[in-house]
Design a protein around this motif. Sequence first.
Motif, PDB file in Angstrom:
ATOM      1  N   UNK A 172       0.974  -1.295  -0.070  1.00 45.24           N
ATOM      2  CA  UNK A 172       0.154  -0.466   0.309  1.00 45.24           C
ATOM      3  C   UNK A 172       1.123   1.227   0.270  1.00 45.24           C
ATOM      4  N   UNK A 173       0.607   2.100  -0.817  1.00 44.65           N
ATOM      5  CA  UNK A 173       2.105   2.772  -1.451  1.00 44.65           C
ATOM      6  C   UNK A 173       1.233   5.069  -1.553  1.00 44.65           C
ATOM      7  N   UNK A 174      -0.347   4.718  -0.957  1.00 46.09           N
ATOM      8  CA  UNK A 174      -0.611   5.775  -0.606  1.00 46.09           C
ATOM      9  C   UNK A 174      -2.179   5.676   0.388  1.00 46.09           C
ATOM     10  N   UNK A 175      -2.507   7.229   0.794  1.00 48.72           N
ATOM     11  CA  UNK A 175      -3.116   6.582   1.771  1.00 48.72           C
ATOM     12  C   UNK A 175      -4.454   6.569   1.077  1.00 48.72           C
ATOM     13  N   UNK A 176      -5.604   6.174   2.281  1.00 49.61           N
ATOM     14  CA  UNK A 176      -6.693   5.179   1.389  1.00 49.61           C
ATOM     15  C   UNK A 176      -7.308   7.036   1.023  1.00 49.61           C
ATOM     16  N   UNK A 177      -7.504   6.091   0.019  1.00 48.77           N
ATOM     17  CA  UNK A 177      -8.979   6.583  -1.199  1.00 48.77           C
ATOM     18  C   UNK A 177     -10.297   6.000  -0.561  1.00 48.77           C
ATOM     19  N   UNK A 178     -11.850   7.112  -0.564  1.00 47.54           N
ATOM     20  CA  UNK A 178     -12.385   6.290  -0.452  1.00 47.54           C
ATOM     21  C   UNK A 178     -13.505   7.049  -1.012  1.00 47.54           C
ATOM     22  N   UNK A 179     -14.605   6.386  -0.979  1.00 43.88           N
ATOM     23  CA  UNK A 179     -15.944   7.078  -1.660  1.00 43.88           C
ATOM     24  C   UNK A 179     -16.217   8.637  -1.412  1.00 43.88           C
ATOM     25  N   UNK A 180     -15.431   8.969  -0.233  1.00 42.56           N
ATOM     26  CA  UNK A 180     -15.468   9.983  -0.087  1.00 42.56           C
ATOM     27  C   UNK A 180     -14.409  11.349   0.018  1.00 42.56           C
ATOM     28  N   UNK A 181     -13.410  10.639  -0.772  1.00 38.64           N
ATOM     29  CA  UNK A 181     -11.727  11.413  -1.076  1.00 38.64           C
ATOM     30  C   UNK A 181     -12.508  11.991  -2.407  1.00 38.64           C
TER      31      UNK A 181
END
Length: 119
Positions: A93-102
């Motif tokens: 995992x190389x980035x911050x978490x991207x979610x549906x609210x990103x």
Amino acid sequence: MTSLSSYNMPGLHGYVSRDVTTLTSWGVDMLYVDIDPAMATVEQINADFDALGKAITQGGNKLKVTCSWSEYLISSGIKPDYEKIKSVCDVIRSTETLTSSSSWDDVLRVTDYYANDYN
């Protein structure tokens, strides 16, 4: 890879070899290793991942590892050594978490990081 997680649960730090042996004896074939930046230094994290790689190799284990080592380094302002990381981690995992609210800006920040730093 800390002594305690942010939820006060025991971590792998200091027990990597024992835990890898135990998990594989139970038939576990995949391990997700997350890092809590508030609970460890970069030096400690690097040493623990080195220990994890050795425990897997020395035990002849077929344990697959998913980890956020590179994401932790990036967020600490350190360019990851992907050759070293891939020697331990099968999936990263190389980035911050991207979610549906990103937001779209969140997505662009991630793509810009790689466009600027790896071209």
